[in-house]
Design a protein around this motif. Structure first.
Motif, short mmCIF file in Angstrom:
data_model
loop_
_atom_site.label_atom_id
_atom_site.label_comp_id
_atom_site.label_asym_id
_atom_site.label_seq_id
_atom_site.Cartn_x
_atom_site.Cartn_y
_atom_site.Cartn_z
N GLN A 158 0.85 -1.19 0.00
CA GLN A 158 0.00 0.00 0.00
C GLN A 158 0.89 1.24 0.00
OE1 GLN A 158 -0.61 2.23 2.86
NE2 GLN A 158 -0.94 0.92 4.63
N ASP A 194 -8.47 11.96 4.12
CA ASP A 194 -8.46 10.50 3.95
C ASP A 194 -7.27 9.88 4.69
OD1 ASP A 194 -8.69 7.88 3.19
OD2 ASP A 194 -8.53 8.26 1.03
N SER A 251 -7.37 6.59 5.53
CA SER A 251 -7.71 5.16 5.41
C SER A 251 -6.51 4.24 5.46
CB SER A 251 -8.48 4.89 4.11
OG SER A 251 -9.64 5.66 4.05
N TRP A 252 -5.44 4.60 4.73
CA TRP A 252 -4.28 3.69 4.72
C TRP A 252 -3.64 3.60 6.10
CZ3 TRP A 252 -4.38 0.11 1.54
CH2 TRP A 252 -4.70 0.29 0.21
N ASP A 310 -8.00 -4.50 -6.34
CA ASP A 310 -7.29 -3.25 -6.63
C ASP A 310 -6.49 -2.85 -5.40
OD1 ASP A 310 -6.41 -0.73 -7.30
OD2 ASP A 310 -8.38 0.03 -7.90
N THR A 364 -4.70 -0.37 -4.94
CA THR A 364 -4.58 1.09 -4.77
C THR A 364 -5.75 1.68 -3.97
OG1 THR A 364 -5.72 1.62 -6.84
CG2 THR A 364 -3.32 1.29 -6.94
N VAL A 365 -6.75 0.86 -3.66
CA VAL A 365 -7.93 1.33 -2.94
C VAL A 365 -8.02 0.60 -1.60
CG1 VAL A 365 -10.46 1.48 -3.00
CG2 VAL A 365 -9.14 1.76 -5.10
N GLY A 420 -13.75 -0.28 3.60
CA GLY A 420 -14.50 0.98 3.53
C GLY A 420 -15.65 0.99 4.53
#
Length: 187
Positions: free
Chosen positions: A97, A105, A107-108, A160, A162-163, A167
């Motif tokens: 990641q 954001d 999230s990561w 993916d 990259t996402v 969520g």
């Protein structure tokens, strides 16, 4: 006279840009301490993070202080766990990641600070007892609220990379009175 008006516009634009960068710089620049917070407000420092600003946010390097954790062998996997009313085991996100965040954001970073809780007397690891800290910038702090997540969703890589895969639809609210470390603070 028109050049004065244009100069004023440029100065106002620079001032607004400076103000927006200041709030960004407070929370997402430099070395910070990561603490998990119990129901009584007692903080447990679990590591540190260093933020490096970029054009679109910050890249970060995370260091978990595993000296504060004890080794457990749960469900055929070695885990580092904090001991308290529950075991609180750190499970780092297992796939590549970008280690990047922005004011909007985080999230990561939440994916890098995943935990699993279990009662000491329970057998094995229950990956459906996952903890995801939903984080938000709050001035010069980052605050996280624990949410429930089934970590079995990470058993195989997402389509993916990259996402962030965990969520909002994958997370649920938890009763903070029933969990040992329902909050996170980065300062």
């Amino acid at each position: 006279m028109a050049w004065i008006v244009n100069l004023q516009r440029v100065a106002m634009t620079l001032l607004l840009l400076s103000l927006s960068l200041t709030s960004f710089a407070d929370a997402l620049v430099g070395k910070k301490q990561i603490s998990l917070v119990d129901k009584k407000g007692v903080e447990v420092v679990v590591g540190d993070i260093t933020f490096y600003p970029q054009a679109e946010g910050s890249r970060y390097e995370l260091h978990i202080n595993h000296d504060k954790f004890k080794d457990y062998f749960l469900s055929m996997k070695e885990m580092k766990c904090l001991e308290g009313p529950e075991l609180w085991c750190h499970l780092a996100y297992p796939y590549p990641q970008p280690h990047e965040v922005s004011n909007d954001d985080l999230s990561w970073l939440s994916h890098d600070l995943l935990f699993m809780f279990k009662k000491k007397e329970d057998f094995g690891a229950n990956f459906w007892n996952g903890i995801y800290y939903h984080m938000q910038v709050d001035g010069d702090l980052i605050r996280g609220e624990a949410q429930a997540v089934d970590l079995n969703l990470l058993a195989s890589p997402p389509d993916d990379l990259t996402v962030p895969p965990l969520g909002e639809p994958e997370r649920d609210e938890i009763d903070h009175n029933k969990r040992w470390l329902p909050q996170l603070i980065i300062r």
